[in-house]
Design a protein around this motif. Structure first.
Motif, PDB file in Angstrom:
ATOM      1  N   ALA A  27       0.832  -1.206   0.000  1.00  0.00           N
ATOM      2  CA  ALA A  27       0.000   0.000   0.000  1.00  0.00           C
ATOM      3  C   ALA A  27       0.867   1.256   0.000  1.00  0.00           C
ATOM      4  CB  ALA A  27      -0.923  -0.005   1.212  1.00  0.00           C
ATOM      5  N   SER A  28       2.049   1.181   0.611  1.00  0.00           N
ATOM      6  CA  SER A  28       2.958   2.326   0.623  1.00  0.00           C
ATOM      7  C   SER A  28       3.499   2.612  -0.774  1.00  0.00           C
ATOM      8  CB  SER A  28       4.113   2.066   1.591  1.00  0.00           C
ATOM      9  OG  SER A  28       5.019   3.155   1.594  1.00  0.00           O
ATOM     10  N   MET A  29       3.928   1.561  -1.472  1.00  0.00           N
ATOM     11  CA  MET A  29       4.402   1.741  -2.841  1.00  0.00           C
ATOM     12  C   MET A  29       3.290   2.277  -3.735  1.00  0.00           C
ATOM     13  SD  MET A  29       6.086  -1.103  -5.365  1.00  0.00           S
ATOM     14  CE  MET A  29       6.424  -0.740  -7.099  1.00  0.00           C
TER      15      MET A  29
ATOM     16  N   PRO B  91       1.779   9.250   0.300  1.00  0.00           N
ATOM     17  CA  PRO B  91       1.962  10.620  -0.191  1.00  0.00           C
ATOM     18  C   PRO B  91       3.341  11.187   0.086  1.00  0.00           C
ATOM     19  CG  PRO B  91       0.611  10.626   1.792  1.00  0.00           C
ATOM     20  CD  PRO B  91       0.794   9.182   1.406  1.00  0.00           C
ATOM     21  N   TRP B  92       4.105  10.533   0.948  1.00  0.00           N
ATOM     22  CA  TRP B  92       5.434  11.041   1.292  1.00  0.00           C
ATOM     23  C   TRP B  92       6.544  10.354   0.495  1.00  0.00           C
ATOM     24  CZ3 TRP B  92       3.308  14.877   3.337  1.00  0.00           C
ATOM     25  CH2 TRP B  92       2.257  14.767   4.227  1.00  0.00           C
ATOM     26  N   THR B  93       6.174   9.511  -0.468  1.00  0.00           N
ATOM     27  CA  THR B  93       7.165   8.836  -1.315  1.00  0.00           C
ATOM     28  C   THR B  93       6.793   9.037  -2.783  1.00  0.00           C
ATOM     29  OG1 THR B  93       5.971   6.725  -1.431  1.00  0.00           O
ATOM     30  CG2 THR B  93       7.464   7.044   0.436  1.00  0.00           C
ATOM     31  N   ASP B  94       7.688   8.613  -3.657  1.00  0.00           N
ATOM     32  CA  ASP B  94       7.420   8.657  -5.099  1.00  0.00           C
ATOM     33  C   ASP B  94       6.604   7.425  -5.466  1.00  0.00           C
ATOM     34  OD1 ASP B  94       7.462   9.551  -7.691  1.00  0.00           O
ATOM     35  OD2 ASP B  94       9.397   8.629  -8.156  1.00  0.00           O
ATOM     36  N   CYS B  95       5.322   7.416  -5.079  1.00  0.00           N
ATOM     37  CA  CYS B  95       4.477   6.226  -5.202  1.00  0.00           C
ATOM     38  C   CYS B  95       3.961   6.059  -6.633  1.00  0.00           C
ATOM     39  CB  CYS B  95       3.320   6.300  -4.208  1.00  0.00           C
ATOM     40  SG  CYS B  95       2.310   7.789  -4.361  1.00  0.00           S
ATOM     41  N   THR B  96       3.433   4.869  -6.928  1.00  0.00           N
ATOM     42  CA  THR B  96       3.037   4.561  -8.304  1.00  0.00           C
ATOM     43  C   THR B  96       1.857   5.405  -8.774  1.00  0.00           C
ATOM     44  OG1 THR B  96       1.691   2.717  -7.497  1.00  0.00           O
ATOM     45  CG2 THR B  96       3.900   2.195  -8.276  1.00  0.00           C
TER      46      THR B  96
ATOM     47  N   THR C 197      -5.383   8.214  -5.910  1.00  0.00           N
ATOM     48  CA  THR C 197      -5.204   8.163  -7.360  1.00  0.00           C
ATOM     49  C   THR C 197      -5.651   9.462  -8.012  1.00  0.00           C
ATOM     50  OG1 THR C 197      -7.339   7.020  -7.515  1.00  0.00           O
ATOM     51  CG2 THR C 197      -5.362   5.661  -7.531  1.00  0.00           C
ATOM     52  N   ALA C 198      -6.706  10.068  -7.477  1.00  0.00           N
ATOM     53  CA  ALA C 198      -7.173  11.343  -8.029  1.00  0.00           C
ATOM     54  C   ALA C 198      -6.091  12.413  -7.903  1.00  0.00           C
ATOM     55  CB  ALA C 198      -8.447  11.793  -7.325  1.00  0.00           C
ATOM     56  N   ALA C 199      -5.393  12.416  -6.773  1.00  0.00           N
ATOM     57  CA  ALA C 199      -4.332  13.404  -6.558  1.00  0.00           C
ATOM     58  C   ALA C 199      -3.130  13.137  -7.448  1.00  0.00           C
ATOM     59  CB  ALA C 199      -3.912  13.393  -5.090  1.00  0.00           C
ATOM     60  N   GLY C 200      -2.834  11.865  -7.703  1.00  0.00           N
ATOM     61  CA  GLY C 200      -1.626  11.528  -8.442  1.00  0.00           C
ATOM     62  C   GLY C 200      -1.764  11.571  -9.948  1.00  0.00           C
ATOM     63  N   ALA C 201      -2.948  11.267 -10.472  1.00  0.00           N
ATOM     64  CA  ALA C 201      -3.128  11.117 -11.918  1.00  0.00           C
ATOM     65  C   ALA C 201      -3.088  12.456 -12.652  1.00  0.00           C
ATOM     66  CB  ALA C 201      -4.446  10.414 -12.204  1.00  0.00           C
ATOM     67  N   LYS C 202      -2.599  12.405 -13.883  1.00  0.00           N
ATOM     68  CA  LYS C 202      -2.620  13.600 -14.731  1.00  0.00           C
ATOM     69  C   LYS C 202      -4.052  13.968 -15.119  1.00  0.00           C
ATOM     70  CE  LYS C 202       1.949  12.801 -16.819  1.00  0.00           C
ATOM     71  NZ  LYS C 202       2.239  11.498 -16.205  1.00  0.00           N
ATOM     72  N   CYS C 203      -4.927  12.964 -15.235  1.00  0.00           N
ATOM     73  CA  CYS C 203      -6.322  13.219 -15.557  1.00  0.00           C
ATOM     74  C   CYS C 203      -7.204  12.282 -14.737  1.00  0.00           C
ATOM     75  CB  CYS C 203      -6.589  13.007 -17.048  1.00  0.00           C
ATOM     76  SG  CYS C 203      -8.278  13.416 -17.563  1.00  0.00           S
ATOM     77  N   THR C 204      -8.070  12.855 -13.913  1.00  0.00           N
ATOM     78  CA  THR C 204      -8.981  12.082 -13.077  1.00  0.00           C
ATOM     79  C   THR C 204     -10.386  12.189 -13.641  1.00  0.00           C
ATOM     80  OG1 THR C 204      -7.642  12.428 -11.091  1.00  0.00           O
ATOM     81  CG2 THR C 204      -9.960  11.834 -10.769  1.00  0.00           C
ATOM     82  N   VAL C 205     -10.941  11.038 -14.029  1.00  0.00           N
ATOM     83  CA  VAL C 205     -12.262  10.984 -14.649  1.00  0.00           C
ATOM     84  C   VAL C 205     -13.230  10.296 -13.688  1.00  0.00           C
ATOM     85  CG1 VAL C 205     -13.627  10.157 -16.605  1.00  0.00           C
ATOM     86  CG2 VAL C 205     -11.239  10.877 -16.948  1.00  0.00           C
ATOM     87  N   ILE C 206     -14.283  10.992 -13.306  1.00  0.00           N
ATOM     88  CA  ILE C 206     -15.341  10.420 -12.480  1.00  0.00           C
ATOM     89  C   ILE C 206     -16.458   9.924 -13.401  1.00  0.00           C
ATOM     90  CG2 ILE C 206     -17.032  10.832 -10.668  1.00  0.00           C
ATOM     91  CD1 ILE C 206     -14.123  10.964  -9.707  1.00  0.00           C
ATOM     92  N   THR C 207     -16.812   8.658 -13.282  1.00  0.00           N
ATOM     93  CA  THR C 207     -17.933   8.105 -14.042  1.00  0.00           C
ATOM     94  C   THR C 207     -19.086   7.870 -13.080  1.00  0.00           C
ATOM     95  OG1 THR C 207     -17.023   5.866 -13.789  1.00  0.00           O
ATOM     96  CG2 THR C 207     -16.491   7.049 -15.811  1.00  0.00           C
TER      97      THR C 207
END
Length: 261
Positions: A98-100, A104-109, A149-159
């Motif tokens: 879950a950390s990888m 938020p404090w690491t370069d996570c996937t 994921t919403a914070a990390g992604a370049k584009c966050t799409v809500i369906t």
């Protein structure tokens, strides 16, 4: 769900996101998972291969891996037996902590996501999203990696459907903020698509699109025209009736859940 997925997939394609090496995650809801079908069709048609997918892994994702449409799956939560079997036998299906995944404090996937598709129980005019309480204000499930994921992604799409039963899903203000609107870029419903005004680049790109692009206020009004405007669920304002605290990924408190009256 299929209509929403079709619109989301076409939006993704016209945005230039589906391409060789792109990274994505799909939520666990019906529409986000159905989007995978359209992603696979586009990649197959062009002879392109996605970089990797991030999971919650499902049989849909592992099928894309086995077909060679994506290069790897990074898996922090396996949702079905097909995906579990893939994790056991396929070296390109990689277990991660879950950390990888989302620390938020690491370069996570999650920071490498080009796009993430996520569901919602409701969304408001500021694109804040609720995934924790249903229309009667009662807790109904966990948020998982929604805000991460919403914070990390370049584009966050809500369906999300424009209407569930007889209730509009676009509220003036959601009952409970789980993912703030600053992390949300696009809403896709069966009636049309709304782009966050902050994403001027996407608005410019889609100004001449053949897709049904609306403001979120226009989509809300369409729902009201169809089923009327619902009354808000009354909740207690007493401190002793706060039944849950919403902690954001950085440890800050962004909302509370109050007891419905």
């Amino acid at each position: 769900q299929i209509k929403i997925a079709e619109l989301a997939g076409e939006f993704l394609d016209q945005a230039g996101i589906i391409k060789d090496g792109f990274v994505f995650q799909l939520g666990a809801g019906g529409a986000p998972l159905t989007v995978a079908k359209f992603i696979a069709e586009k990649l197959r048609k062009r002879g392109e291969v996605g970089g990797f997918a991030i999971g919650g892994a499902t049989g849909i994702l592992t099928g894309m891996l086995e077909e060679g449409l994506i290069r790897a799956i990074y898996d922090t939560q396996t949702f079905d037996t097909t995906a579990a079997a893939s994790l056991d036998k396929n070296p390109a299906h990689i277990e991660m902590s879950a950390s990888m995944y989302a620390n938020p404090w690491t370069d996570c996937t999650t920071n490498y996501l080009d796009v993430v598709f996520l569901g919602a129980t409701e969304i408001d005019l500021d694109f804040n999203v609720n995934v924790m309480t249903d229309s009667n204000g009662v807790l109904m499930g966990a948020s998982g990696g929604h805000s991460d994921t919403a914070a990390g992604a370049k584009c966050t799409v809500i369906t999300c459907p424009l209407i569930r039963g007889r209730l509009p899903m676009i509220r003036d203000k959601v009952a409970t903020v789980i993912t703030p609107g600053t992390s949300v870029d696009v809403l896709v419903t069966e009636y049309g698509i709304a782009i966050n005004p902050a994403r001027t680049d996407l608005i410019e790109r889609f100004k001449d699109s053949n897709l049904p692009i609306f403001t979120i206020e226009e989509l809300q009004q369409l729902a009201f025209n169809l089923v009327g405007k619902p009354q808000d669920i009354p909740v207690s304002d007493k401190d002793e009736d706060i039944i849950a605290i919403v902690e954001y990924r950085d440890g800050s408190i962004i909302d509370v859940v109050r007891k419905p009256l």
